[in-house]
Write a protein that holds these residues in place. Structure first.
Motif, PDB file in Angstrom:
ATOM      1  N   ALA A 284      89.040  91.181  14.425  1.00 16.85           N
ATOM      2  CA  ALA A 284      88.642  90.042  13.596  1.00 16.85           C
ATOM      3  C   ALA A 284      89.453  88.802  13.949  1.00 16.85           C
ATOM      4  O   ALA A 284      88.912  87.690  14.042  1.00 16.85           O
ATOM      5  CB  ALA A 284      88.824  90.383  12.120  1.00 16.85           C
ATOM      6  N   LYS A 285      90.747  88.981  14.175  1.00 13.31           N
ATOM      7  CA  LYS A 285      91.607  87.850  14.534  1.00 13.31           C
ATOM      8  C   LYS A 285      91.219  87.289  15.900  1.00 13.31           C
ATOM      9  O   LYS A 285      91.182  86.059  16.090  1.00 13.31           O
ATOM     10  CB  LYS A 285      93.069  88.304  14.537  1.00 13.31           C
ATOM     11  N   ILE A 286      90.903  88.176  16.837  1.00 13.37           N
ATOM     12  CA  ILE A 286      90.498  87.749  18.181  1.00 13.37           C
ATOM     13  C   ILE A 286      89.253  86.863  18.124  1.00 13.37           C
ATOM     14  O   ILE A 286      89.170  85.825  18.782  1.00 13.37           O
ATOM     15  CB  ILE A 286      90.250  88.985  19.071  1.00 13.37           C
ATOM     16  N   LEU A 287      88.281  87.280  17.331  1.00 13.30           N
ATOM     17  CA  LEU A 287      87.024  86.541  17.255  1.00 13.30           C
ATOM     18  C   LEU A 287      87.150  85.238  16.466  1.00 13.30           C
ATOM     19  O   LEU A 287      86.402  84.286  16.711  1.00 13.30           O
ATOM     20  CB  LEU A 287      85.939  87.413  16.623  1.00 13.30           C
ATOM     21  N   SER A 288      88.092  85.185  15.535  1.00 11.84           N
ATOM     22  CA  SER A 288      88.201  84.011  14.663  1.00 11.84           C
ATOM     23  C   SER A 288      89.160  82.939  15.177  1.00 11.84           C
ATOM     24  O   SER A 288      89.150  81.810  14.675  1.00 11.84           O
ATOM     25  CB  SER A 288      88.623  84.443  13.257  1.00 11.84           C
ATOM     26  N   THR A 289      89.968  83.289  16.159  1.00 12.31           N
ATOM     27  CA  THR A 289      90.938  82.313  16.668  1.00 12.31           C
ATOM     28  C   THR A 289      90.230  81.221  17.470  1.00 12.31           C
ATOM     29  O   THR A 289      89.422  81.520  18.355  1.00 12.31           O
ATOM     30  CB  THR A 289      91.987  83.005  17.549  1.00 12.31           C
ATOM     31  N   ALA A 290      90.531  79.983  17.164  1.00 12.40           N
ATOM     32  CA  ALA A 290      89.857  78.848  17.801  1.00 12.40           C
ATOM     33  C   ALA A 290      90.214  78.744  19.282  1.00 12.40           C
ATOM     34  O   ALA A 290      91.367  78.950  19.676  1.00 12.40           O
ATOM     35  CB  ALA A 290      90.242  77.562  17.088  1.00 12.40           C
ATOM     36  N   LEU A 291      89.217  78.436  20.099  1.00  9.58           N
ATOM     37  CA  LEU A 291      89.412  78.259  21.533  1.00  9.58           C
ATOM     38  C   LEU A 291      90.052  76.893  21.800  1.00  9.58           C
ATOM     39  O   LEU A 291      89.581  75.875  21.283  1.00  9.58           O
ATOM     40  CB  LEU A 291      88.060  78.340  22.255  1.00  9.58           C
ATOM     41  N   PRO A 292      91.110  76.835  22.594  1.00  6.11           N
ATOM     42  CA  PRO A 292      91.729  75.545  22.919  1.00  6.11           C
ATOM     43  C   PRO A 292      90.770  74.655  23.711  1.00  6.11           C
ATOM     44  O   PRO A 292      89.822  75.139  24.326  1.00  6.11           O
ATOM     45  CB  PRO A 292      92.941  75.937  23.768  1.00  6.11           C
ATOM     46  N   GLU A 293      91.063  73.383  23.729  1.00  9.12           N
ATOM     47  CA  GLU A 293      90.235  72.452  24.480  1.00  9.12           C
ATOM     48  C   GLU A 293      90.506  72.558  25.975  1.00  9.12           C
ATOM     49  O   GLU A 293      91.629  72.803  26.402  1.00  9.12           O
ATOM     50  CB  GLU A 293      90.502  71.012  24.018  1.00  9.12           C
ATOM     51  N   LYS A 294      89.458  72.352  26.753  1.00  9.59           N
ATOM     52  CA  LYS A 294      89.581  72.348  28.205  1.00  9.59           C
ATOM     53  C   LYS A 294      90.179  71.023  28.662  1.00  9.59           C
ATOM     54  O   LYS A 294      89.855  69.968  28.115  1.00  9.59           O
ATOM     55  CB  LYS A 294      88.207  72.552  28.843  1.00  9.59           C
ATOM     56  N   THR A 295      91.069  71.084  29.649  1.00 11.52           N
ATOM     57  CA  THR A 295      91.664  69.875  30.208  1.00 11.52           C
ATOM     58  C   THR A 295      91.481  69.885  31.719  1.00 11.52           C
ATOM     59  O   THR A 295      90.882  70.812  32.284  1.00 11.52           O
ATOM     60  CB  THR A 295      93.166  69.797  29.882  1.00 11.52           C
TER      61      THR A 295
END
Length: 277
Positions: free
Chosen positions: A12-23
Motif C-alpha cells: 500500500a505504501k509503495i503504491l501511494s508514495t508520490a513519484l518525484p518530478e523528472k528533471t
C-alpha cells in the motif's frame, strides 16, 4: 519508528508514495510501473505468479519486490523475480532472478560472470524500463535455475564442522560486512533451535545457509539483493560449489609438475592406460 515496512502495508505504501518530478538529470521510475512490467513479463513468458512479497522504507522511497513463479518442480525452492527501485536518487533500478525456499520464504541469489543483475540508472529513458530485458531474463532462466538447484542439493549434502561454520560467519561479518551483531545473535539462536525444518542434518551447509538468509530478512530494502548475492558468493567460494572442470591440459600440467622429466607422449600414454579421462 521502524525503518522498513513489509507485507500488505508495504504494498500500500509503495503504491501511494508520490513519484518525484523528472528533471534533466533524473528520470524516476514509478514503483507501480515496475511491478506491472515484471508481472506482465512473467505472464508473457508463460508462467503463473505463485505469490508476491514487498518491503519498503517507511517513507516509500525505496521499494523491494519479490514475485514467485511456478517454473520447474523442486521440493525445496521456487524461482523468483526480484527488483529494487528508489525515488531518492541514491539507488539504481535493479532486477535479478533468484530462488525462494518454500518452507521459510528465505532468499537465494546467484550473481557472477554468468548470472549478472540488470541495473539501470535513473537517467535518460530509464522510465522505459528497458523493454525486453526483463523478458530475456525470465525466458532464459533455465541455466540459472539449474545452478540454483545444483548448489542447493550440494549444500544439503555437505556437513560443516563448528570451525567451518564460524569461518563462514566470520567472512560475512568481518570481511563482507553483510551481517550485523543483531543478525549474528539471530543466527546463533537458529543454530540452537531452528525456526524451520529444512529436512537436513543440523550441521549441513544448507541449514546454516538458511539460518543466515533468515536473518537477512532484517536487511534494509536497498541492501537485501546485494546481501543475498554476497552470502551465496561466500558459500560458493568456500565450499567450492562451482568446481572448474578439469581439462586434458590440466591433467598434463599436473603430471608434468609431479614428474618434470616425463615427456608429453608418456603423459598421454599414462592417461590412456589409467583411463584418467
Amino acid at each position: 519508528m521502524k525503518r522498513t515496512v513489509s507485507g500488505m502495508d508495504a504494498y500500500a505504501k509503495i503504491l501511494s508514495t508520490a513519484l518525484p518530478e523528472k528533471t534533466e538529470t533524473y528520470t524516476p521510475i514509478s514503483h507501480s510501473s515496475v511491478i506491472n512490467r515484471v508481472r506482465s513479463e512473467i505472464f508473457k513468458a508463460g508462467f503463473v505468479i505463485n505469490g508476491e512479497d514487498y518491503r519498503c522504507t517507511n517513507d516509500g522511497q525505496i521499494a523491494l519486490g519479490t514475485l514467485r513463479m511456478n517454473y520447474k518442480a523442486d521440493p525445496d525452492i521456487e524461482l523468483s523475480a526480484n527488483f529494487t527501485n528508489s525515488y531518492n536518487k541514491q539507488l539504481a533500478f535493479r532486477f535479478n532472478l533468484g530462488g525462494l525456499v518454500k518452507v521459510c520464504m528465505n532468499g537465494m541469489m546467484l550473481n557472477n560472470n554468468t548470472f549478472d543483475k540488470f541495473k539501470r540508472v535513473h537517467k535518460g529513458a530509464a522510465d522505459l524500463l528497458a523493454e525486453g530485458i526483463i523478458s530475456d531474463y525470465i525466458n532464459n532462466a533455465g541455466e540459472y535455475w539449474d545452478s540454483l538447484v545444483e548448489h542447493k542439493d550440494s549444500m544439503k549434502g555437505i556437513l560443516l564442522s563448528t570451525t567451518a561454520q564460524h569461518d563462514i560467519l566470520g567472512e560475512l561479518f568481518f570481511k563482507k560486512e553483510v551481517l550485523n551483531t543483531m543478525q549474528l545473535n539471530s543466527i546463533k539462536k537458529e543454530l540452537v533451535k531452528p525456526s524451520f525444518d529444512y529436512k537436513v542434518d543440523s550441521d549441513s551447509a544448507w541449514a546454516l545457509y538458511n539460518h543466515i538468509t533468515l536473518a537477512l530478512k532484517d536487511s534494509h530494502p536497498s541492501d537485501w539483493m546485494e546481501d543475498q548475492v554476497k552470502v551465496h558468493e561466500v558459500f560458493s567460494n568456500m565450499l567450492d560449489l562451482d568446481p572448474e572442470e578439469e581439462t586434458i591440459d590440466d591433467v598434463i600440467d599436473e603430471l608434468i609438475e609431479e614428474n618434470p622429466t616425463i615427456s608429453v607422449d608418456d603423459v598421454l600414454e599414462e592417461i590412456e592406460n589409467e583411463r584418467i579421462l
